[in-house]
Design a protein around this motif. Structure first.
Motif: not given
Length: 398
Positions: A328-336, A344-350, A365-366, A371-382
């Protein structure tokens, strides 16, 4: 000759996400195992049933896969604004090794639930009905995780209708927040950067394999991403397509080792044998149709990209939670490579396809001071308790 009697250690067997493991309160461990060291490692090896030359874990609690050979220790936290300290041990199957180098994202889910089950959270913070935000200090990597655990009548609500691909039955949804998920590992150029080499894409020289484009990221867990096409895959592979092929596994391990060296996680290739849990190696591909391990049809339009990842030297049956954070973090950074595979492009979820189905993870990501920074990543589990009581081990096993 007299033989040592078995001893009894209070424990809980839990599933979290697509993993399961044996959970302990620190206070319940034998005295010499309350501190890190050989005694604790030997205890956990014996509990799981490793090392096992038969790769079956018949004489232990393990399930002979990386997803089921895990131990967890929780204790009340002395850190401000945290409820519990959570320490995770990945137990090798065929070696006398407990790897403490990383976290398990799946069992982070169960850690939140276990903290409540075990009475480690201040009762004043637990609602009678609602959601309890369990504040977890992940001690392996020094990061904060917040598990939003549903509570009914003052107890963890385990049953529900949330379906997680890779898990047979539905259960109650637990939302996980990984705060500041980039790790502080040493990199060759970037220090504690999310991209240890300072690059979004590197040319990775792999002995006996060649030069590969790779995205090397430390977020959730250090991960080496390569393009599936570059190593002869489609991204639709299931476990049996890879795990029964020793040559394929050896080649993927060479890529992992080369990535670990480039990221500064190890200094020599030989060190990789004692650091099997990290980094992970994963390969990505654009969306295409495939059948998941359950026979469920996954359509190209259902996902943004395909990802396959290895854990402890074998292709994972679904996706490790920490690797999902990396995705999710890498997907949020354009160019990885991950971002490019997703279009490609900007996205906040994948939403990505894995061997058991699909999973959505969000990350924003911002770019800050270059330098690229990600303040949090979120997902659901059980998560749910499978069995509780005590494990028994020979008294001289540790």
């Amino acid at each position: 000759m007299p033989q040592a009697a078995q001893i009894r250690i209070p424990a809980t067997y839990m599933r979290g996400g697509t993993s399961k493991g044996v959970f302990f309160r620190l206070q319940d461990l034998p005295e010499r195992c309350k501190e890190p060291g050989e005694a604790r490692d030997r205890l956990f090896l014996r509990i799981i049933g490793s090392p096992d030359p038969y790769a079956a874990h018949i004489d232990g609690m393990g399930g002979a896969t990386s997803s089921t050979s895990k131990c967890v220790i929780l204790a009340k936290s002395s850190r401000p604004d945290h409820d519990v300290d959570y320490l995770y041990g990945q137990v090798a199957i065929d070696k006398a090794l407990v790897d403490w180098s990383g976290n398990c994202g799946n069992l982070s889910t169960a850690a939140g639930a276990f903290a409540l089950h075990a009475g480690l959270v201040d009762p004043a913070r637990v609602p009678r009905n609602g959601v309890c935000a369990v504040r977890i200090w992940q001690a392996n990597i020094g990061k904060t995780i917040i598990a939003h655990v549903p509570v009914t009548d003052g107890q963890v609500q385990e049953t529900g209708d949330f379906e997680l691909d890779g898990v047979t039955f539905p259960a109650a949804e637990i939302v996980l927040e990984f705060l500041d998920p980039s790790e502080d590992g040493a990199g060759e150029n970037g220090g504690g950067s999310m991209f240890p080499t300072g690059n979004l894409v590197d040319e990775l020289e792999v002995p006996d394999v060649g030069s590969l484009k790779a995205t090397l990221i430390s977020a959730g867990i250090p991960t080496v991403f390569v393009n599936a096409e570059d190593i002869g895959y489609r991204g639709t592979e299931l476990r049996e397509d890879i795990n029964g092929n020793p040559e394929a596994l050896a080649r993927l391990e060479k890529i992992r080792v080369a990535g670990a060296l480039r990221m500064g996680l190890i200094k020599t290739p030989e060190e990789a044998a004692t650091r099997q849990h990290t980094p992970k190696i994963a390969f990505v591909a654009p969306p295409r149709d495939y059948l998941a391990a359950s026979g469920k049809a996954i359509r190209a339009g259902d996902v943004d990209l395909l990802v396959r990842a290895l854990s402890m030297g074998k292709l994972h049956h679904a996706m490790m939670g920490t690797a999902a954070v990396a995705i999710g973090t890498a997907a949020a950074v354009p160019g990885t490579l991950v971002n490019l595979a997703a279009g490609g492009g900007e996205r906040d979820s994948v939403r990505f396809g894995h061997p058991s189905g699909t999973l959505r993870v969000g990350a924003q990501a911002r770019l800050v001071d270059g330098e690229w920074q990600v303040s949090r990543a979120v997902m659901s589990r059980t998560a749910r308790v499978l069995m509780e009581g005590a494990v028994r081990v020979p008294g001289d096993a540790f």
